[in-house]
Design a protein around this motif. Structure first.
Motif, PDB file in Angstrom:
ATOM      1  N   VAL A 452       0.851  -1.189   0.000  1.00  0.00           N
ATOM      2  CA  VAL A 452       0.000   0.000   0.000  1.00  0.00           C
ATOM      3  C   VAL A 452       0.885   1.236   0.000  1.00  0.00           C
ATOM      4  N   ASP A 453       0.300   2.378  -0.396  1.00  0.00           N
ATOM      5  CA  ASP A 453       1.082   3.619  -0.437  1.00  0.00           C
ATOM      6  C   ASP A 453       0.998   4.344   0.909  1.00  0.00           C
ATOM      7  N   GLU A 455      -0.311   7.164   1.763  1.00  0.00           N
ATOM      8  CA  GLU A 455      -1.615   7.735   2.094  1.00  0.00           C
ATOM      9  C   GLU A 455      -2.526   6.682   2.735  1.00  0.00           C
ATOM     10  N   THR A 456      -2.490   5.455   2.200  1.00  0.00           N
ATOM     11  CA  THR A 456      -3.297   4.390   2.789  1.00  0.00           C
ATOM     12  C   THR A 456      -2.786   4.031   4.183  1.00  0.00           C
ATOM     13  N   VAL A 459      -4.205   6.364   6.726  1.00  0.00           N
ATOM     14  CA  VAL A 459      -5.586   6.062   7.068  1.00  0.00           C
ATOM     15  C   VAL A 459      -5.663   4.825   7.970  1.00  0.00           C
ATOM     16  N   LEU A 460      -4.857   3.804   7.668  1.00  0.00           N
ATOM     17  CA  LEU A 460      -4.872   2.583   8.475  1.00  0.00           C
ATOM     18  C   LEU A 460      -4.528   2.890   9.934  1.00  0.00           C
ATOM     19  N   ILE A 473     -10.178   9.106   7.381  1.00  0.00           N
ATOM     20  CA  ILE A 473      -9.584   9.862   6.268  1.00  0.00           C
ATOM     21  C   ILE A 473      -9.472  11.338   6.632  1.00  0.00           C
ATOM     22  N   SER A 483      -8.240   4.986  -4.784  1.00  0.00           N
ATOM     23  CA  SER A 483      -7.236   3.932  -4.623  1.00  0.00           C
ATOM     24  C   SER A 483      -7.110   3.500  -3.164  1.00  0.00           C
ATOM     25  N   THR A 484      -7.239   4.450  -2.237  1.00  0.00           N
ATOM     26  CA  THR A 484      -7.182   4.103  -0.814  1.00  0.00           C
ATOM     27  C   THR A 484      -8.381   3.241  -0.425  1.00  0.00           C
ATOM     28  N   ASP A 487      -7.873  -0.199  -1.672  1.00  0.00           N
ATOM     29  CA  ASP A 487      -6.939  -0.935  -0.815  1.00  0.00           C
ATOM     30  C   ASP A 487      -7.631  -1.416   0.456  1.00  0.00           C
ATOM     31  N   LEU A 488      -8.446  -0.557   1.055  1.00  0.00           N
ATOM     32  CA  LEU A 488      -9.156  -0.942   2.272  1.00  0.00           C
ATOM     33  C   LEU A 488     -10.114  -2.101   2.007  1.00  0.00           C
TER      34      LEU A 488
END
Length: 501
Positions: A452-453, A455-456, A459-460, A473, A483-484, A487-488
């Motif tokens: 994941v990047d 930014e993700t 958030v995680l 977020i 994209s986030t 990923d979630l």
């Protein structure tokens, strides 16, 4: 590559003992005497004949001893009651009657002889089969495999595939459970720990006998064993859990009942199990099975199994554990012939010709898990896992199917903004200094991972189970990127995130 214990049976003698169980093929059948099984189980538990003790004596590979390990393990074992019990029941080595009595007591030895797992030969006790601790159980089955001399209806040991299925089966409390193609009964006995009643079926009378005996060995009284093929003995009944580790190997052979899908062409046995299981499931029930499926090529490897799972009122999770082209598949399952190049080559030619006739270019062996639920839309997810890394996955399986039920109702990942999520207990975010992004890993179950990047990751870190995804977020001070959210959703479907109410 699969390890095989098949091959020529080595023999040796010393002043006290000799290996006797596999030097001469005997025609024998286990006697499922409940009283004898219970007495033998008590004697072995009193001796502390269990996995921990075997590991302490022989190392981590001790409980999975194969024929090639016997000579070394025999010499590692102490001359003690526990050591002699391991020689007799784990390594299939004859011991003296006096040593057997010292290990099991008179009642325990009488019980062992009553079951026919061993026989008396003068002042020696000669093993026919084996009793091995596995998964906290005592499991009896046939002795080391010796090829064509194995008895008809040979019942195999607690195999790696049995442990894979055990790892992937949900362990919540169930009312009624069913194990089809039960073999030695391992899955049925494991299910008995968290099910009110278990039915185990098998077409092989010797498997039925071993399963009944194993229930008695372990003091289990909620397992009912029925003789018959697959679902035939339970026609009209439904269950909350179905397990199956039936013979699923696709081959032109039918000699080994525990391995080859005798009477079924190609992968038809697997197809039958997968397509029929949903009709025997109660709403909310789970089916977990190890099967094989064929494909024209590696690129299209899951098309066939996905077709089996269409419109069955279940969410499905397909986990490929191994895959091979016809030659590698044939080589793996005929490895026991590798000491004889002529026979080995003939087997490879026979198997590859069989797959060529079928138009098959790829064979996958893996797990199919299903969860039956109401609803108009159901999900099919396919993944792969390393069979050597597979660990107990009950919690992960529950999370995956909870996620699939939610995702089935979503039209867009944006709809996740109102959900409350948190990282699963065994999930880890791994970051390297100086590198962008991170890797999320679940250190349990199927050990999935996802890149994941940054930014993700931000958030995680904010997902604590109380905040919604949208609130997390906002806390991360970033816009809700698609994209986030994707990923979630992927982390959720892999069981690395969990839903919180």
């Amino acid at each position: 590559m699969r390890r095989s214990s098949r091959g020529a049976c080595a023999t040796w003698r010393d002043p006290r003992r000799e290996q006797a169980g596999c030097t001469i093929a005997e025609i024998w059948d286990p006697v499922p005497d409940a009283r004898a099984g219970a007495a033998l189980g008590r004697a072995l538990r009193a001796l502390r004949y269990n996995e921990e003790s075997i590991v302490n004596l022989l190392g981590e590979d001790g409980p999975a001893a194969g024929l090639s390990d016997v000579a070394v393990f025999d010499r590692r074992l102490p001359d003690s009651p526990l050591g002699d019990a391991a020689r007799l029941l784990l390594l299939q080595i004859a011991i003296t009657r006096d040593d057997a009595v010292a290990a099991l007591g008179d009642e325990g030895l009488d019980a062992l002889l009553t079951t026919q797992i061993a026989r008396a030969d003068g002042d020696r006790i000669v093993p026919r089969g084996r009793v091995v601790p596995a998964e906290g159980l005592l499991m009896s089955f046939d002795g080391f495999a010796v090829g064509d001399d194995d008895p008809h209806g040979y019942v195999a040991s607690y195999t790696p595939t049995a442990s894979w299925l055990a790892a992937l089966t949900p362990r919540r409390r169930f009312g009624r459970a069913l194990d089809i193609g039960t073999g030695s009964g391992a899955q049925a006995l494991l299910a008995s720990r968290h099910s009110r009643h278990v039915v185990a079926t098998d077409l092989n009378p010797r498997a039925v006998a071993f399963t009944s005996l194993n229930a008695a060995l372990n003091g289990i009284d909620n397992v009912e064993v029925r003789l018959g093929s697959l679902f035939e003995p339970v026609a009209g009944e439904t269950f909350d859990l179905i397990t199956c580790n039936a013979p699923y190997v696709v081959s032109p052979e039918d000699r080994w009942q525990y391995r080859d899908a005798s009477g079924f062409e190609a992968d038809q046995l697997s197809q039958t199990v997968v397509t029929q299981a949903p009709r025997y499931l109660n709403d909310g029930g789970f089916a977990c099975m190890l099967v094989s499926w064929l494909a024209e090529s590696e690129e299209s490897q899951d098309v066939r199994v996905e077709r089996w799972l269409a419109d069955n009122d279940c969410d499905s999770w397909v986990i490929g554990l191994s895959g091979a082209d016809p030659l590698d598949h044939a080589a793996g399952w005929n490895e026991h012939l590798s000491d004889d190049p002529e026979d080995y080559g003939a087997a490879l030619d026979r198997w590859t010709a069989y797959f060529e006739e079928l138009g098959v270019g790829w064979i996958t062996e893996g797990a199919v898990l299903m969860h039956r639920r109401s609803g108009d839309v159901h999900m099919i997810r396919t993944d792969s896992a390393d069979e050597d890394e597979l660990e107990y996955a009950s919690d992960q399986v529950e999370r995956v199917f909870e996620a699939l039920a939610l995702v089935a109702e979503l039209d867009d990942p944006q709809e996740l903004l109102g959900e409350r999520l948190a990282l699963a207990e065994d999930a880890r975010i791994e970051q390297s200094v100086g590198e962008d992004g991170a890797r999320v890993v679940l250190e349990a179950g199927t050990w999935p991972e996802l890149e994941v990047d940054d930014e993700t990751v931000d958030v995680l870190v904010e997902l604590d189970g109380r905040a919604t995804v949208g609130e997390a977020i906002d806390r991360a001070r970033m816009p809700p990127r698609r994209s986030t959210l994707e990923d979630l959703q992927e982390l959720l479907e892999l069981g690395m995130l969990e839903l919180r109410s």
